[in-house]
Design an enzyme around this catalytic site. Structure first.
Site, short mmCIF file in Angstrom:
data_model
loop_
_atom_site.label_atom_id
_atom_site.label_comp_id
_atom_site.label_asym_id
_atom_site.label_seq_id
_atom_site.Cartn_x
_atom_site.Cartn_y
_atom_site.Cartn_z
NE ARG A 151 0.57 1.12 -1.00
CZ ARG A 151 1.41 1.90 -1.67
NH1 ARG A 151 2.61 1.45 -1.99
NH2 ARG A 151 1.07 3.12 -2.00
CE LYS A 197 -3.61 11.00 3.32
NZ LYS A 197 -2.73 10.82 2.16
CD GLU A 208 -4.52 4.45 3.72
OE1 GLU A 208 -3.39 4.97 3.64
OE2 GLU A 208 -5.49 4.78 3.02
CG ASP A 224 -0.67 8.72 3.94
OD1 ASP A 224 -1.86 8.32 4.00
OD2 ASP A 224 -0.34 9.81 3.46
N1 BES Z 1 -5.70 7.82 0.12
C1 BES Z 1 -4.38 8.14 -0.30
C2 BES Z 1 -4.29 8.44 -1.80
C3 BES Z 1 -5.04 9.65 -2.31
C4 BES Z 1 -4.37 10.85 -2.49
C5 BES Z 1 -6.37 9.56 -2.65
C6 BES Z 1 -5.06 11.95 -2.96
C7 BES Z 1 -7.05 10.67 -3.14
C8 BES Z 1 -6.39 11.86 -3.30
C9 BES Z 1 -3.45 6.99 0.02
O1 BES Z 1 -3.78 6.23 1.13
C10 BES Z 1 -2.11 7.58 0.28
O2 BES Z 1 -1.97 8.27 1.24
N2 BES Z 1 -1.14 7.27 -0.58
C11 BES Z 1 0.17 7.77 -0.45
C12 BES Z 1 1.12 6.63 -0.66
C13 BES Z 1 2.55 6.94 -0.28
C14 BES Z 1 2.66 7.14 1.21
C15 BES Z 1 3.43 5.79 -0.72
C16 BES Z 1 0.37 8.86 -1.50
O3 BES Z 1 -0.15 8.72 -2.62
O4 BES Z 1 1.00 9.85 -1.19
ZN ZN Z 2 -5.76 6.17 1.61
MN MN Z 3 -3.00 7.01 2.91
#
Ligand code: BES
Ligand code: ZN
Ligand code: MN
Length: 496
Positions: A349, A275, A347, A345
């Site tokens: 799921r 990220k 992760e 990212d």
């Molecule tokens: N932990 C994040 C989701 C998240 C984003 C939680 C903002 C709280 C605030 C999750 O693990 C993630 O990174 N999801 C990605 C998925 C994508 C790579 C398919 C996302 O939402 O960008």
């Molecule tokens: Zn996450």
């Molecule tokens: Mn993530």
């Protein structure tokens, strides 16, 4: 620091309660509380006529040393219009009042029952108001050398004998929910280098056993033996080994069990799909689902609710390193189904796939998971509403109703078979991203669905409501304790 404030009832009237601060609600468009007005020589009526006391939502009017009251100070908080009152409204009013008071040390804080409103009884209104007050005792400043907030030494509910309801169960529920919320918020607010899978598991087990919940902790070698390949793959990039915590509360021996599964990524850097700083900065909050399960199960156990609960916490840290899982890797899950990793990212799921499979094997009557799963859910619903997805509409609707009673906002998203194609992989049984950004909350839920078998299941994506970037009049920045109250409502509703 989790407050240790005792929460008790005193059989006193609001005008006769001995306290440093008394918090009382005022309705918009109505006369101010008659008892307080009479005792203060119509001071409240005067303020209303002068336009200083309107009862508008979250309006705060502090009165210092008001003549005629035994309380040293009175905080009047606006409840808005009586017909519009909801649990959330009472909670926010209580929290706003307490936030304004607890900037300085307080020995005894008292609350007066606000009375019924909307569809809520006097008891339910007081419960919501009082839980809100307790949440105003602490903010995110866990580590300030000079504290900026002070939990009172005592919190008392001023309820005379003729208050119209039995105070004992109300006070018990306020105390249990307050502690569950404080615990969940403290876990979310803790720095990620202090709260990692091993230390999270230890804190969870300590709090659980203290209220009679059995806690079992699986370490890395046990997770290998249990074939939790997807969870282990996420953990591999980190120096911190993963843990799975299994909480068992038996309030209805021989009866059906409700399973609650929580995403516990103690820090989500994104892994090799790293990220950017702006997206990573708050990612200590990525264990809020697991925190809600601990807080909710502990509260239900403290209340000795007649229900069986199975809590499963999937605890990992998602980091990049020479050992980290790579894009194109194929993971073999506990069920034997394979997942192609196209973004490290995504992760949450992956770890939930194994945790849900384990929970489903325990044959619960129904299951709910709580996860800060996708930014896409925040795009869809905004930051204050959780997304609910389910494989069983009647069960999903029961979970939505529980959230509604708890004063927590959730909204159903579709996840019918039309979305199945979006997680198809050329090389494995499925892929861990939808390929496009569209429907990102749903494609994540679609992957989870592959691991719950035919157990009635609901998935709550709490990415938005679990964390608050800034503060508002009624809430502090940081962890919100999202879903603790919904879990208590679910447990109160039981399973069949
Ligand atoms: N932990 C994040 C989701 C998240 C984003 C939680 C903002 C709280 C605030 C999750 O693990 C993630 O990174 N999801 C990605 C998925 C994508 C790579 C398919 C996302 O939402 O960008
Ligand atoms: Zn996450
Ligand atoms: Mn993530």
């Amino acid at each position: 620091m989790i407050p240790t404030t005792p929460i008790e009832r005193v059989p006193a009237t609001p005008t006769g309660v001995v306290a440093d601060w008394l918090v009382a609600g005022v309705w918009e468009g109505e006369k101010p509380p008659t008892d307080l007005d009479a005792a203060t020589g119509s001071l409240l009526s005067w303020l209303t006529t002068a336009g200083d006391l309107t009862g508008k939502p979250l309006e705060l009017v502090p009165l210092l040393k008001p003549a005629g009251l035994t309380a040293q100070r009175l905080m009047l908080v606006g409840l808005g219009k009586r017909a519009d009152a909801t649990r959330l409204r009472f909670h926010e009013a209580g929290a706003a009042a307490a936030r304004a008071i607890t900037g300085k040390p307080v020995a005894t804080l008292a609350a007066a029952a606000p009375g019924h409103g909307g569809g809520l009884s006097d008891a339910d209104a007081l419960h919501a108001f009082a839980v809100g007050i307790t949440q105003g005792f602490v903010g995110p400043g866990l580590r300030k050398a000079t504290p900026t907030r002070h939990a009172p030494n005592h919190f008392v509910l001023a309820l005379p004998a003729d208050c119209g309801f039995n105070p004992t169960p109300v006070v018990a529920r306020v105390a249990a929910e307050a502690r569950g919320l404080w615990l969940a918020r403290e876990l979310v607010n803790s720095p990620p280098s202090e709260l990692f899978p091993e230390s999270f598991a230890a804190v969870a087990a300590e709090h659980a056993t203290a209220v009679g919940v059995e806690a079992e902790i699986w370490d890395e070698s046990r997770l290998e033996a249990e074939r939790m390949g997807a969870l282990l793959a996420v953990a591999r990039g980190s120096d911190k080994p993963p843990r799975l915590v299994i909480l068992r509360y038996a309030g209805n021996p021989g009866g059906p069990t409700l399973a609650l599964v929580g995403k516990g990524v103690t820090f989500d850097s994104g892994g090799l799909s790293l990220k950017a700083t702006d997206q990573m900065v708050d990612m200590k909050c990525d264990m809020a689902g697991a925190a809600a399960v601990v807080g909710g199960v502990c509260a239900a156990a403290e209340l000795k609710l007649p229900v069986n609960l199975l809590g499963v916490l999937a605890l990992v840290e998602n980091m990049p390193s020479g050992k980290a899982m790579k894009l194109g890797d194929v993971l073999t899950t506990r069920l034997g189904k394979t997942i192609e990793v196209l973004n490290t990212d995504a992760e949450g799921r992956l770890i939930l796939a194994d945790a849900l499979a384990f929970a489903a094997e325990q044959k619960p009557a129904a299951m709910v998971d709580f996860a800060t799963l996708t930014g896409a859910c925040m795009i869809a619903l905004g930051p204050h509403v959780s997304g609910l997805m389910t494989n069983n509409d009647p069960w999903g609707d029961r979970v939505l109703a529980a959230a509604g009673r708890a004063g927590e906002r959730a909204w159903k998203l579709p996840m019918d078979a039309h979305y199945d194609d979006m997680i198809r992989s050329k090389v494995a049984d499925m892929r861990n991203t939808g390929g496009s950004r569209y429907g990102g909350a749903i494609t994540a839920a679609k992957l989870l669905q592959q691991f719950v078998g035919d157990v009635p299941w609901a998935h709550l994506d709490i990415a938005g409501p679990a964390w608050s970037e800034g503060e508002s009049a009624a809430a502090d920045a940081g962890g919100t304790g999202c879903m603790v109250r919904t879990i208590v409502e679910l447990a109160r509703g039981g399973v069949s």
